[in-house]
Design an enzyme around this catalytic site. Sequence first.
Site, PDB file in Angstrom:
ATOM      1  N   HIS A 240     -83.676  -1.007 -28.196  1.00 30.00           N
ATOM      2  CA  HIS A 240     -83.500  -0.059 -28.431  1.00 30.00           C
ATOM      3  C   HIS A 240     -82.260   0.702 -28.275  1.00 30.00           C
ATOM      4  O   HIS A 240     -81.477   0.310 -27.638  1.00 30.00           O
ATOM      5  CB  HIS A 240     -83.759   0.577 -26.500  1.00 30.00           C
ATOM      6  CG  HIS A 240     -83.999   1.501 -25.880  1.00 30.00           C
ATOM      7  ND1 HIS A 240     -84.534   1.028 -25.171  1.00 30.00           N
ATOM      8  CD2 HIS A 240     -82.703   2.072 -25.891  1.00 30.00           C
ATOM      9  CE1 HIS A 240     -84.601   2.506 -24.511  1.00 30.00           C
ATOM     10  NE2 HIS A 240     -83.257   3.403 -24.904  1.00 30.00           N
TER      11      HIS A 240
ATOM     12  N   HIS B 261     -89.921   6.068 -23.600  1.00 28.37           N
ATOM     13  CA  HIS B 261     -88.912   5.830 -22.278  1.00 28.37           C
ATOM     14  C   HIS B 261     -89.610   6.157 -20.897  1.00 28.37           C
ATOM     15  O   HIS B 261     -91.245   6.968 -21.358  1.00 28.37           O
ATOM     16  CB  HIS B 261     -88.032   6.575 -22.766  1.00 28.37           C
ATOM     17  CG  HIS B 261     -87.078   6.183 -23.995  1.00 28.37           C
ATOM     18  ND1 HIS B 261     -87.208   6.300 -24.837  1.00 28.37           N
ATOM     19  CD2 HIS B 261     -85.248   6.465 -23.692  1.00 28.37           C
ATOM     20  CE1 HIS B 261     -85.963   5.582 -25.435  1.00 28.37           C
ATOM     21  NE2 HIS B 261     -85.330   6.184 -24.620  1.00 28.37           N
TER      22      HIS B 261
ATOM     23  N   GLU C  42     -86.826   5.757 -16.632  1.00 24.19           N
ATOM     24  CA  GLU C  42     -85.648   5.547 -16.742  1.00 24.19           C
ATOM     25  C   GLU C  42     -84.954   7.277 -15.425  1.00 24.19           C
ATOM     26  O   GLU C  42     -84.023   6.617 -14.374  1.00 24.19           O
ATOM     27  CB  GLU C  42     -85.178   6.542 -17.884  1.00 24.19           C
ATOM     28  CG  GLU C  42     -83.648   6.731 -18.204  1.00 24.19           C
ATOM     29  CD  GLU C  42     -82.886   6.999 -19.382  1.00 24.19           C
ATOM     30  OE1 GLU C  42     -84.191   7.919 -20.017  1.00 24.19           O
ATOM     31  OE2 GLU C  42     -82.085   6.927 -19.657  1.00 24.19           O
TER      32      GLU C  42
ATOM     33  N   ASP D  90     -79.145   1.394 -26.195  1.00 19.52           N
ATOM     34  CA  ASP D  90     -79.540   2.788 -26.067  1.00 19.52           C
ATOM     35  C   ASP D  90     -78.729   3.582 -26.850  1.00 19.52           C
ATOM     36  O   ASP D  90     -79.120   3.776 -28.413  1.00 19.52           O
ATOM     37  CB  ASP D  90     -79.080   3.248 -25.157  1.00 19.52           C
ATOM     38  CG  ASP D  90     -80.084   3.999 -24.621  1.00 19.52           C
ATOM     39  OD1 ASP D  90     -80.929   4.335 -24.887  1.00 19.52           O
ATOM     40  OD2 ASP D  90     -80.048   4.205 -23.221  1.00 19.52           O
ATOM     41  N   ASP D  91     -77.410   3.841 -26.628  1.00 20.69           N
ATOM     42  CA  ASP D  91     -76.727   5.345 -27.258  1.00 20.69           C
ATOM     43  C   ASP D  91     -75.476   4.681 -27.259  1.00 20.69           C
ATOM     44  O   ASP D  91     -73.804   5.219 -26.599  1.00 20.69           O
ATOM     45  CB  ASP D  91     -76.333   6.130 -26.136  1.00 20.69           C
ATOM     46  CG  ASP D  91     -78.006   7.054 -27.073  1.00 20.69           C
ATOM     47  OD1 ASP D  91     -78.811   6.833 -27.837  1.00 20.69           O
ATOM     48  OD2 ASP D  91     -78.348   6.758 -25.784  1.00 20.69           O
TER      49      ASP D  91
ATOM     50  N   HIS E  57     -81.131   3.966 -30.250  1.00 19.61           N
ATOM     51  CA  HIS E  57     -80.738   6.054 -31.317  1.00 19.61           C
ATOM     52  C   HIS E  57     -80.158   5.904 -31.831  1.00 19.61           C
ATOM     53  O   HIS E  57     -78.903   5.330 -31.703  1.00 19.61           O
ATOM     54  CB  HIS E  57     -80.580   6.409 -29.845  1.00 19.61           C
ATOM     55  CG  HIS E  57     -81.473   6.433 -29.319  1.00 19.61           C
ATOM     56  ND1 HIS E  57     -82.862   7.224 -29.065  1.00 19.61           N
ATOM     57  CD2 HIS E  57     -81.804   5.483 -27.707  1.00 19.61           C
ATOM     58  CE1 HIS E  57     -83.891   6.532 -27.885  1.00 19.61           C
ATOM     59  NE2 HIS E  57     -83.176   5.829 -27.018  1.00 19.61           N
TER      60      HIS E  57
HETATM   61  N1  ADE Z   1     -82.188   9.555 -25.859  1.00 21.96           N
HETATM   62  C1  ADE Z   1     -81.470   9.460 -26.378  1.00 21.96           C
HETATM   63  N2  ADE Z   1     -80.923   8.062 -25.501  1.00 21.96           N
HETATM   64  C2  ADE Z   1     -81.866   8.422 -24.769  1.00 21.96           C
HETATM   65  C3  ADE Z   1     -81.904   8.090 -23.272  1.00 21.96           C
HETATM   66  N3  ADE Z   1     -81.292   6.944 -22.760  1.00 21.96           N
HETATM   67  N4  ADE Z   1     -82.780   8.814 -22.882  1.00 21.96           N
HETATM   68  C4  ADE Z   1     -84.168   9.805 -22.931  1.00 21.96           C
HETATM   69  N5  ADE Z   1     -84.096  10.171 -24.850  1.00 21.96           N
HETATM   70  C5  ADE Z   1     -82.442   9.624 -24.881  1.00 21.96           C
HETATM   71 ZN    ZN Z   2     -83.318   5.069 -24.877  1.00 16.41          ZN
END
Ligand code: ADE
Ligand code: ZN
Length: 336
Positions: free
Chosen positions: A16, A196, A199, A277-278, A18
């Site tokens: 996971h 997703h 969340e 994630d990011d 991005h």
């Molecule tokens: N785009 C990038 N990170 C995300 C996340 N955690 N949830 C939804 N969209 C995303």
């Molecule tokens: Zn994500």
Amino acid sequence: MTDHDFIAGLPKAELHLHIEGSLEPELMFALAARNGVAIPFASVEEVRAAYSFSRLQDFLDIYYKGADVLRTEADFHDLAVAYFDRAAADGVVHAEIMFDPQTHTARGVNFDTVIAGLLSGMAAAEATHGLTSRLILSFLRHLDEADAFATLEMARPWLDRITAVGLDSSELGHPPEKFARVFAAAHALGLRRVAHAGEEGPPGYVYQALDLLGVDRLDHGNRSLEDPALVARLARTGMTLTVCPLSNLKLCVVGDMADHPIDRMLREGLRATINSDDPAYFGGYVADNYRAAAAARGLDRRDLAMLARNSFLGSFLPDDVVATHLAALDAYVAAH
Ligand code: ADE
Ligand code: ZN
């Protein structure tokens, strides 16, 4: 060996991630200068100071702005290489990375430019680090079904280089059912499916991801824990959850890392994994996520090895390759 080093050396897959969320402020400034793009920040420090979020949308607003510096194939190549260098240092041997084509095509950057740059970065990472990777084309759920279908059409010439479709962006108000037909079309084209769900959205969105999208893997899934029948189903079916502890903290999905449910997920028999994630926005790459969760929830080395094991089991790699990775993981754990 310290737990810090044990985690760095633990062979793992990242499921996971991005790629646009791995854009570090330093690279953002370098690309802004290279492409002559103005950015609304005076310094790297000012960018980092802006990374304070109280919910998912706060983050998304700044994440889409940051992506504006990405213009050329070389930019996407450099972005990917920078991520893979960091991931390799964290013991990642395989990564299944998401990209958001609509973030770029909406700005006039061609789908082909984006994917060609990412693929060349992926090839470079395999040559340099032996790190293998796969691509997940993620649809932006705040846009409509027609836009997602148009994006799937752009992907057609590249289908043999894309493993799965995903669904990301603003969850609340954009339930999975909105994309049921797009996911069915992607499935018919031979693509795997992730989304997703849970969340910020309720357990009902997780049911929709399972029943209407037919997902092979669930991104986040935290709010599934509110529904015991859903937890039992996810456990029984061996559904992989790609959990992202530092993201959960930064986006206030959990109030405190001490309250993170990662150990509860394992205890309830869920195939939970740990991911970043990011990472450029949430304060750490995958090993930082393992460490933060371990410190806050008292995970021991058996738990950490289980999380790494789950990451290979939840990957889209063929069974024989998974078995090779699991053997290497077992050897590492036995030696430490
Ligand atoms: N785009 C990038 N990170 C995300 C996340 N955690 N949830 C939804 N969209 C995303
Ligand atoms: Zn994500």
